[in-house]
Scaffold this active site. Structure first.
Site, PDB file in Angstrom:
ATOM      1  N   GLU A   1       0.815  -1.214   0.000  1.00  0.00           N
ATOM      2  CA  GLU A   1       0.000   0.000   0.000  1.00  0.00           C
ATOM      3  C   GLU A   1       0.856   1.275   0.000  1.00  0.00           C
ATOM      4  O   GLU A   1       0.843   2.068   0.957  1.00  0.00           O
ATOM      5  CB  GLU A   1      -0.973   0.003   1.183  1.00  0.00           C
ATOM      6  CG  GLU A   1      -1.996  -1.114   1.080  1.00  0.00           C
ATOM      7  CD  GLU A   1      -3.094  -1.034   2.140  1.00  0.00           C
ATOM      8  OE1 GLU A   1      -2.870  -0.383   3.180  1.00  0.00           O
ATOM      9  OE2 GLU A   1      -4.165  -1.604   1.917  1.00  0.00           O
TER      10      GLU A   1
ATOM     11  N   GLU B   1      -6.209  -8.167  -0.758  1.00  0.00           N
ATOM     12  CA  GLU B   1      -6.716  -8.290   0.610  1.00  0.00           C
ATOM     13  C   GLU B   1      -8.227  -8.125   0.530  1.00  0.00           C
ATOM     14  O   GLU B   1      -8.727  -7.073   0.136  1.00  0.00           O
ATOM     15  CB  GLU B   1      -6.116  -7.208   1.518  1.00  0.00           C
ATOM     16  CG  GLU B   1      -4.615  -7.350   1.705  1.00  0.00           C
ATOM     17  CD  GLU B   1      -4.012  -6.269   2.608  1.00  0.00           C
ATOM     18  OE1 GLU B   1      -4.771  -5.604   3.351  1.00  0.00           O
ATOM     19  OE2 GLU B   1      -2.787  -6.083   2.555  1.00  0.00           O
TER      20      GLU B   1
HETATM   21  C1  GAL Z   1      -4.307  -2.976   4.901  1.00  0.00           C
HETATM   22  C2  GAL Z   1      -2.868  -3.406   4.977  1.00  0.00           C
HETATM   23  C3  GAL Z   1      -2.681  -4.656   5.782  1.00  0.00           C
HETATM   24  C4  GAL Z   1      -3.411  -4.541   7.063  1.00  0.00           C
HETATM   25  C5  GAL Z   1      -4.850  -4.245   6.811  1.00  0.00           C
HETATM   26  C6  GAL Z   1      -5.602  -4.080   8.085  1.00  0.00           C
HETATM   27  O1  GAL Z   1      -4.419  -1.637   4.617  1.00  0.00           O
HETATM   28  O2  GAL Z   1      -2.346  -3.621   3.700  1.00  0.00           O
HETATM   29  O3  GAL Z   1      -1.331  -4.865   6.033  1.00  0.00           O
HETATM   30  O4  GAL Z   1      -2.812  -3.539   7.816  1.00  0.00           O
HETATM   31  O5  GAL Z   1      -4.976  -3.068   6.088  1.00  0.00           O
HETATM   32  O6  GAL Z   1      -5.224  -2.902   8.771  1.00  0.00           O
END
Ligand code: GAL
Ligand code: ZN
Length: 639
Positions: free
Chosen positions: A145, A315
């Site tokens: 990110e 994700e």
């Molecule tokens: C995303 C990030 C993950 C984790 C997730 C929950 O933004 O890529 O590493 O932090 O959020 O906070």
């Protein structure tokens, strides 16, 4: 490649090695074929400068591979370790108040620092060399990110300032030219040396919208910082392309995240991936609170638009989430719903965040598929069900997504509005979202694109608030409309030139002949009840095919002088009572609709019907509220 990729973010470094086989077995049972690993594991991979330890990761990957699971390796640069920061504190970024971040979170680095570039090269080269022949490795995720910095979005350190000054020098050639194009005569800001040019540090109260810097400087700094992330990514891409030519390269983007030009970031990647948290209010998003289904759909379409083809969800939310506070849990079936929505919009990989909930660290509350104790429960069962259902979707995941409508979302506009929000209640992404929702409700496929994309093959282009208009974009728009395109423009279009100066012609500036209207006056609107112009329900009449409809408007009103167009809408009451506000001009086979105010959902829907009628685009299969029907085409068959 097995389709679709189905997996989870997995952190073997967060649990004991005995657990790894249990996890791999549970994953295999759920149909998981891919995991993402290591994107925050720098301190375990390089415990001291230049000393590497891949043994633990090798072992974890071997176990996964033995269970038929391939891996996406994250380069761990989002989490610079303490030893690196101790040796090079200059790596820590400086926020807009001039404060240097401390060690203790993640993403605590400046993307232009030479010391960080050197450290990046060392770890990425070592990883790439170690894994270049590994049969389990499918792809690399660069960093994590990019730009998602909690402590200040853009870095103002001296390295960034010098790099910005150099960037300006390349762009403008001479200070004379920069001074003239930026209008620095205003408030005696004329520069006589490049070193005098500041980065736009905060000069208004915290929390105030916008900045009081010269808007030209502000926009250029936003462009520069966006490019500095693109270049930082390139540094890693080059190493991986050299050493691992057979692996795919991706990065996990953040949907509507406004601070990096994602079209440019995506150019260097083989595949776009993004992080989809439908139940997460994001600090940088125009949409506070929970995302509505149409917002999530829009973010998917934006991600697909970056390369004009299928993408990965790196994700996908798989549990209640939060750092300090826990969000409501996904209802039974909701993880499946979000997954299917992702696939429908063009995702060919679903990677859940995360496998097991971690009982230590900042993300203790960020729940994964498994709870803290690792026992499979309701969420695991749901993942198993999805895993089984995905088997039947094999051919569909890569099926085409034929869209005849595009919505233009411009990074220049996002950044120029960031400097000057222009009206209470005016959010650029909200304006984009209103147009999007009208099509979404009728199940009409839409691609989200930028002015740098090619839009020539679409039948309809909706460009809400095209605030900054570069000359070549205007030229392309003219040619495309003349060739038969249907362009929908709204208020605050053609206002600024490429240097973020207001143009000294009637609005919509270079588009005024195309639209057939001149804006002769305008007003910002305040929320109802403020005792000043406020718009509201029934504040205009739309005449569509002979029928009069009363619809609402808010945010802004243009007073139009119609030069050469048909009037579709007029104001009722307010400062411009009776004046035209929605117009249609036909040009050859094409047409331009101009909308001088921000229509409510009903107004948007009526106008969209008109656009579909005029262009012969068929709406999708009708569906009840909040039920999406997406059409995909595979080998000539419609699904
Ligand atoms: C995303 C990030 C993950 C984790 C997730 C929950 O933004 O890529 O590493 O932090 O959020 O906070
Ligand atoms: Zn910096």
């Amino acid at each position: 490649m097995a389709h679709p990729l189905f997996g989870a973010a997995y952190y073997p470094e967060h649990c004991s090695a005995e657990r790894w086989s249990i996890d791999a077995r549970l994953m295999q049972q759920a149909g998981i074929n891919t995991v993402r690993l290591a994107e925050f594991a720098w301190s375990r991979l390089e415990p001291k400068t230049g000393v590497f330890d891949f043994a633990w990761l090798d072992k974890a990957i071997d176990i996964l591979m033995a269970h038929g699971i391939q891996v996406i390796l994250g380069t761990p640069t989002a989490a610079p370790p303490a030893w690196l920061i101790q040796a090079h504190p200059e790596i820590l970024p400086v926020n807009e108040d001039g404060q240097r971040a401390g060690f203790g979170m993640r993403r605590h680095y400046c993307p232009t620092q030479p010391a960080f570039h050197a450290a990046t090269r060392r770890i990425v080269q070592a990883m790439a060399r170690h894994y270049q022949q590994h049969p389990a490795v499918l792809a690399w995720q660069i960093d994590n990110e990019l730009g998602n910095i909690t402590n200040g979005i853009r870095c103002h350190c001296s390295s960034c300032r010098t790099a910005f000054q150099y960037w300006l020098q390349q762009r403008y050639g001479s200070l004379e030219r920069l001074n003239s194009l930026w209008g620095t005569v205003f408030w005696s800001q004329e520069y006589s040396a490049w070193e005098q040019i500041p980065t736009p540090m905060r000069n208004v109260r915290p929390g105030s919208p916008g900045s009081a810097h010269n808007p030209s400087l502000y926009l250029d700094f936003a462009r520069f910082t966006s490019e500095s992330w693109v270049q930082y990514q390139q540094l890693q891409v080059q190493i991986l392309r050299d050493l691992c030519p057979q692996h795919l390269i991706t990065h996990n983007l953040m949907g509507l995240f406004p601070y990096i030009n994602y079209v440019k970031l995506a150019q260097d990647l083989d595949v776009v991936s993004w992080d989809n948290y439908p139940r997460l209010p994001t600090p940088w998003s125009a949409f506070k609170g929970n995302w509505s289904p149409s917002h999530v759909a829009m973010a998917h379409d934006l991600m697909r638009g970056l390369k004009g083809r299928t993408y990965w969800v790196m994700e996908q939310q798989a549990g209640p989430s939060g750092w300090g506070r826990i969000s409501p849990t996904p209802l039974p079936g909701e993880i499946r719903l979000w997954t299917l929505q992702s696939l429908a919009h063009g995702a060919e990989a679903i990677v859940y965040f995360r496998w097991q909930t971690c009982n230590v660290g900042t993300e203790q509350y960020w729940h994964g598929i498994l709870p803290y104790d690792g026992t499979p429960g309701r969420r695991y069962e749901e993942i198993c069900q999805i895993g089984e259902e995905l088997q039947c979707l094999d051919t569909l995941v890569t099926a085409a997504f034929p869209a005849e409508v595009a919505i233009l979302r411009s990074y220049d506009a996002l950044w120029a509005f960031e400097a000057q929000p222009t009206a209470e209640g005016l959010s650029y992404d909200d304006q984009i979202g209103r147009s999007y929702r009208a099509f979404w409700r009728r199940n009409v496929a839409v691609d989200l694109i930028t002015e740098d994309s090619s839009w020539e093959s679409y039948k309809v282009l909706v460009a809400p608030c095209l605030f900054v208009l570069r000359e070549e974009v205007s030229t392309r728009l003219h040619a495309w409309v003349e060739a038969g395109g249907t362009l929908v423009l709204t208020f605050r279009s053609g206002v600024k030139d490429a240097y973020n100066r207001v143009i000294d012609q009637p609005l919509p500036g270079a588009l005024r002949d195309l639209a057939g209207v001149h804006v002769i006056d305008y007003t910002a609107l305040l929320p109802a009840g403020a005792g000043v112009p406020c718009g509201g329900p029934e504040s205009l009449e739309l005449v569509i095919d002979g029928t009069i409809h009363r619809v609402g408007a808010d945010v802004w009103m243009d007073d139009l002088e119609v030069k050469d167009a048909e009037v579709l809408g007029t104001y009722r009451g307010g400062p411009f009572d009776g004046a035209p506000t929605v117009t249609l001009k036909r040009i050859g086979a094409g047409r331009v609709i101009y909308v001088g105010t921000s229509l409510d959902d009903r107004g948007q829907a009526l106008l969209m019907n008109k656009v579909l009628d005029e262009t012969g685009i068929k709406p999708g299969v009708p569906s009840p509220d909040n039920v999406e029907v997406v059409r995909r085409v595979h080998e000539g068959t419609d699904y």
